[in-house]
Design an enzyme around this catalytic site. Structure first.
Site, PDB file in Angstrom:
ATOM      1  N   HIS A 196     -10.251  96.930  16.008  1.00 39.03           N
ATOM      2  CA  HIS A 196     -10.640  98.337  16.146  1.00 39.03           C
ATOM      3  C   HIS A 196     -11.554  98.555  17.345  1.00 39.03           C
ATOM      4  CE1 HIS A 196      -9.828  98.960  11.649  1.00 39.03           C
ATOM      5  NE2 HIS A 196      -8.849  99.469  12.364  1.00 39.03           N
ATOM      6  N   ARG A 303       3.080 101.684  23.895  1.00 43.67           N
ATOM      7  CA  ARG A 303       3.130 100.601  22.892  1.00 43.67           C
ATOM      8  C   ARG A 303       3.023 101.263  21.530  1.00 43.67           C
ATOM      9  NH1 ARG A 303      -0.295  97.820  26.859  1.00 43.67           N
ATOM     10  NH2 ARG A 303       0.659  95.834  27.446  1.00 43.67           N
ATOM     11  N   ARG A 339       8.307 102.280  23.603  1.00 42.23           N
ATOM     12  CA  ARG A 339       8.838 100.950  23.292  1.00 42.23           C
ATOM     13  C   ARG A 339       8.915 100.795  21.782  1.00 42.23           C
ATOM     14  NH1 ARG A 339       5.408  95.743  24.953  1.00 42.23           N
ATOM     15  NH2 ARG A 339       4.111  96.397  23.221  1.00 42.23           N
ATOM     16  N   GLU A 438      11.223  90.010  29.626  1.00 42.79           N
ATOM     17  CA  GLU A 438      10.000  89.222  29.442  1.00 42.79           C
ATOM     18  C   GLU A 438      10.278  87.817  28.933  1.00 42.79           C
ATOM     19  OE1 GLU A 438       7.362  91.675  27.087  1.00 42.79           O
ATOM     20  OE2 GLU A 438       8.913  92.228  25.682  1.00 42.79           O
ATOM     21  N   ASN A 461       3.297  89.947  31.353  1.00 40.13           N
ATOM     22  CA  ASN A 461       2.392  89.199  30.469  1.00 40.13           C
ATOM     23  C   ASN A 461       3.187  88.156  29.684  1.00 40.13           C
ATOM     24  OD1 ASN A 461       0.741  91.240  31.325  1.00 40.13           O
ATOM     25  ND2 ASN A 461       0.734  92.351  29.402  1.00 40.13           N
ATOM     26  N   ASP A 462       4.321  88.586  29.170  1.00 45.20           N
ATOM     27  CA  ASP A 462       5.135  87.650  28.401  1.00 45.20           C
ATOM     28  C   ASP A 462       6.038  86.805  29.286  1.00 45.20           C
ATOM     29  OD1 ASP A 462       4.426  87.824  25.659  1.00 45.20           O
ATOM     30  OD2 ASP A 462       5.172  89.869  25.669  1.00 45.20           O
ATOM     31  N   ARG A 472      -0.540  83.187  26.158  1.00 46.40           N
ATOM     32  CA  ARG A 472      -1.332  84.157  26.932  1.00 46.40           C
ATOM     33  C   ARG A 472      -2.703  84.427  26.330  1.00 46.40           C
ATOM     34  NH1 ARG A 472       2.259  89.625  25.908  1.00 46.40           N
ATOM     35  NH2 ARG A 472       0.379  90.878  26.003  1.00 46.40           N
ATOM     36  N   CYS A 509       5.590  96.573  33.857  1.00 43.89           N
ATOM     37  CA  CYS A 509       4.585  97.207  32.987  1.00 43.89           C
ATOM     38  C   CYS A 509       3.567  96.201  32.458  1.00 43.89           C
ATOM     39  CB  CYS A 509       5.251  97.966  31.853  1.00 43.89           C
ATOM     40  SG  CYS A 509       6.171  96.907  30.738  1.00 43.89           S
TER      41      CYS A 509
HETATM   42  C1  PEP Z   1       4.180  92.379  28.786  1.00 47.10           C
HETATM   43  O1  PEP Z   1       4.526  91.437  28.084  1.00 47.10           O
HETATM   44  O2  PEP Z   1       3.920  92.277  29.998  1.00 47.10           O
HETATM   45  C2  PEP Z   1       4.013  93.721  28.198  1.00 47.10           C
HETATM   46  C3  PEP Z   1       3.780  94.779  28.932  1.00 47.10           C
HETATM   47  O3  PEP Z   1       4.067  93.816  26.858  1.00 47.10           O
HETATM   48  P1  PEP Z   1       2.845  93.403  25.897  1.00 47.10           P
HETATM   49  O4  PEP Z   1       1.636  93.131  26.735  1.00 47.10           O
HETATM   50  O5  PEP Z   1       2.654  94.572  24.984  1.00 47.10           O
HETATM   51  O6  PEP Z   1       3.382  92.186  25.217  1.00 47.10           O
HETATM   52 MG    MG Z   2       5.329  91.802  26.135  1.00 41.12          MG
END
Ligand code: PEP
Ligand code: MG
Length: 607
Positions: A196, A303, A339, A438, A461-462, A472, A509
């Site tokens: 939170h 998200r 998404r 990803e 990120n993924d 990560r 993204c």
């Molecule tokens: C990502 O994986 O880069 C992404 C934008 O999705 P999330 O960070 O929500 O996994």
């Molecule tokens: Mg992701």
């Protein structure tokens, strides 16, 4: 515990962007103890009344806190206080506290014992959401006992000079008090992106770093501290060069923030007129204001997990639809990409029945959850499709690893649309559909995926996590999480080429899209859109407007030949220096133009 005085650095989870520099204030809201005190039998009734009065007062207090928070961050975020109220109104809690008072114990000790019992029970639960409720219970305990003991429970409110708060954990009500300009930022030992505190910090735009393990018990109150909410770093007793560096960066960010209005109206085009879309990543409806304020062209990633993380039961179609439609309506005609659920991994929802997994990031996550819990998926899709009636909503599937998953998801989407049509519901029949790229296997089959969808969005990120095999969220191996790994560049190039060969656009993204150095590479790779935390947009626009496409294309050609990330970074640095000069030039030009306009206006007024 011995407190350290020497310069020190911590790395945690970058929960909320921004830089804060100031003195540390230690706020320990966990480690307190209520002494067991006996009362005479004739005082029992009085003690019960005292307890009930305290509970009622706290309920009133929490309700007014909820109402004032609602004004700031909306009904959805403020509803985090509902479990507090429910617990205080729970007849079993009242009854059990009474039972202990009847055994001759004072009210504060009786309530302390009951809440400890509940906390113990919650600690045994595997579910992360349930365990997070412990923070709420501690918050309630602190409030009620302070009321009973007549002590001050407004330590955060009582802060007179600006500080950076360090705490083992931060409760929702603590965060709600943080809108005060006296709280420059906060650091907690525990918590993650789904806690939170993290969620509210972003909505309130307070820099925050979470999950810094032992920080709150290791530092001295009053120590000089820098928190870098963009990168998740915390510097204790930094040397003067570090302070200077961050003061400089902070100033730069503030200047960019101030020049926001100027930039807002300007397009994100390179010096040679190539347009790059700059969109926002959001998690709540209330962030729409920030999307508009920072001049985003739309939402590149909504998200949608939040509803499933903070509530006790799965949200209904109407609730989801109202939320999505509100976002779409406020932003129309700007595009909004919603998404579908990305639960699992580090986002554990108690709504989804799951067993602990050895490798959650490689487990039952995202589209895999949706394709298993089809009814839940259908409800979600119905809400998204209905929200498309203004023709500015798109849907995007996360973590697609193979064609079968995409085909199945598209099949369910078609079914949902057909049903909505038969029900006479309004929606956009041509709603665009995209996939997130990803997972490396998705890159390898990008040419096939591209034939089936309208756009790609690279989740770096993924993509980095799965390509380099680096969890990560594991800070022990964070140094291996390398966006500039030549392998990652090649994967992105393959994705962009496949998309463009099929005439569909590609966005980025993931966090890489808001890394200034990466922006040079991404534009050179031909990425069409970047999507990021709204407040990052102005500085990225500044960079885009100074980029020369021919130069960054050349940069990419050279970078693709590199063997190591270090070599890639060296090339970028070189190009970045050129771009920085260009940024200055572009800015001076803008200011000259502004000055001229002002003079012309003054002249015409004096006539
Ligand atoms: C990502 O994986 O880069 C992404 C934008 O999705 P999330 O960070 O929500 O996994
Ligand atoms: Mg992701």
């Amino acid at each position: 515990m011995k407190r350290k005085r020497t310069p020190r650095e911590y790395t945690g989870i970058p929960a909320s962007p921004g830089i804060a520099i100031g003195q540390a204030f230690i706020y320990d809201n966990i480690n307190f103890w209520i002494e067991e005190k006996d009362i005479p039998t004739e005082q029992v009734d009085h003690e019960k009344v005292r307890f009930i009065n305290a509970v009622e007062k706290v309920i009133k207090e929490i309700k007014s806190l909820r109402d004032s928070l609602e004004l700031k961050v909306g009904r959805e975020n403020a509803s985090i206080f509902d479990p507090h109220i429910m617990l205080l109104q729970d007849p079993a809690v009242i009854e059990e506290t009474f039972e202990i008072i009847e055994k001759g114990k004072c009210a504060e000790f009786a309530f302390f014992r009951i809440t400890r019992k509940i906390i113990k029970a919650y600690k045994r639960v595997e579910d992360e959401y349930m365990r997070e409720r412990i923070t709420d219970i501690r918050d309630i305990l602190r409030r009620v006992t302070s009321e009973l003991l007549g002590t001050d429970d407004t330590s955060l409110l009582n802060i007179v000079s600006p500080v950076i708060v360090f705490a083992p954990n931060i409760t929702p009500s603590d965060t709600a008090l943080m809108h005060s300009s006296k709280i420059l930022g906060f650091v907690t030992d525990t918590g993650g992106r789904t806690s939170h505190a993290s969620i509210l910090a972003r909505a309130l735009e307070i820099p925050a770093v979470l999950g810094v393990k032992t920080a709150s018990s290791e530092i001295n109150p009053g120590s000089m501290v820098i928190i870098d909410g963009n990168r998740g770093n915390v510097y204790i007793n930094p040397d003067s060069a570090t302070i200077e560096r961050f003061e400089e960066e902070k100033k730069k960010l503030e200047i960019i923030r101030r020049s926001l209005d100027e930039l807002k109206e300007l397009p994100a085009v390179t010096t040679d007129n190539h347009r790059i879309g700059l969109h926002a990543n959001i998690e709540f409806t209330d962030e729409v204001d920030a999307v508009l304020a920072y001049g985003a062209e739309g939402v590149g990633l909504y998200r949608s997990e939040y509803h499933y993380l903070v509530h006790d039961k799965a949200p209904g179609e109407e609730d989801l639809y109202n939320d999505y439609f509100e976002v779409a309506k406020k932003l129309a005609p700007r595009p909004v990409i919603i998404r579908t659920l990305d639960l699992g991994g580090d986002k554990i929802s108690h709504i989804i029945p799951s067993e602990p997994e050895a490798n959650p990031f490689l487990g039952w996550r995202a589209i895999r959850v949706s394709l298993t819990l089809k009814d839940l998926f259908r409800v979600h899709l119905r809400a998204i499709v209905r929200a498309s009636s203004l023709k500015n909503v798109s849907v995007m599937f996360p973590m697609i690893s193979c064609m079968d998953e995409l085909n199945e998801a598209l099949g369910i989407l078609d079914e949902v649309k057909a049903k909505l049509k038969s029900e006479g519901k309004d929606f956009d029949p041509d709603m665009r559909v995209g996939v997130m790229i990803e997972i490396p296997s998705a890159v390898m089959i990008a040419e096939h995926l591209a034939k089936k969808v309208d756009f790609f969005s690279i989740g770096t990120n993924d993509l980095i996590q799965y390509s380099v095999a680096v969890d990560r969220s594991n800070d022990r191996i964070a140094n291996l999480f390398e966006p500039f790994h030549p392998g990652i560049l090649r994967l992105m190039k393959m994705t962009v080429d496949a998309a463009h060969a099929h005439s569909i656009p590609v966005a980025v993204c993931g966090e890489m899209g808001s890394d200034p150095a990466a922006v040079l590479l991404l534009s050179g790779l031909g990425v069409d859109e970047l999507s990021m935390v709204p407040s990052f947009i102005p500085s990225i626009k500044n960079i885009v407007r100074s980029i020369n496409m021919a130069n960054v294309k050349k940069l990419v050609t050279e970078a693709l030949q590199c063997e190591t990330a270090k070599e890639v970074k060296k090339l970028i640095d070189k190009e970045f220096r050129k771009t920085s000069k260009e940024i200055k030039k572009v800015k001076n030009k803008r200011q000259k133009k502004k000055g001229k306009k002002k003079k012309t206006k003054e002249k015409s007024l004096s006539r």
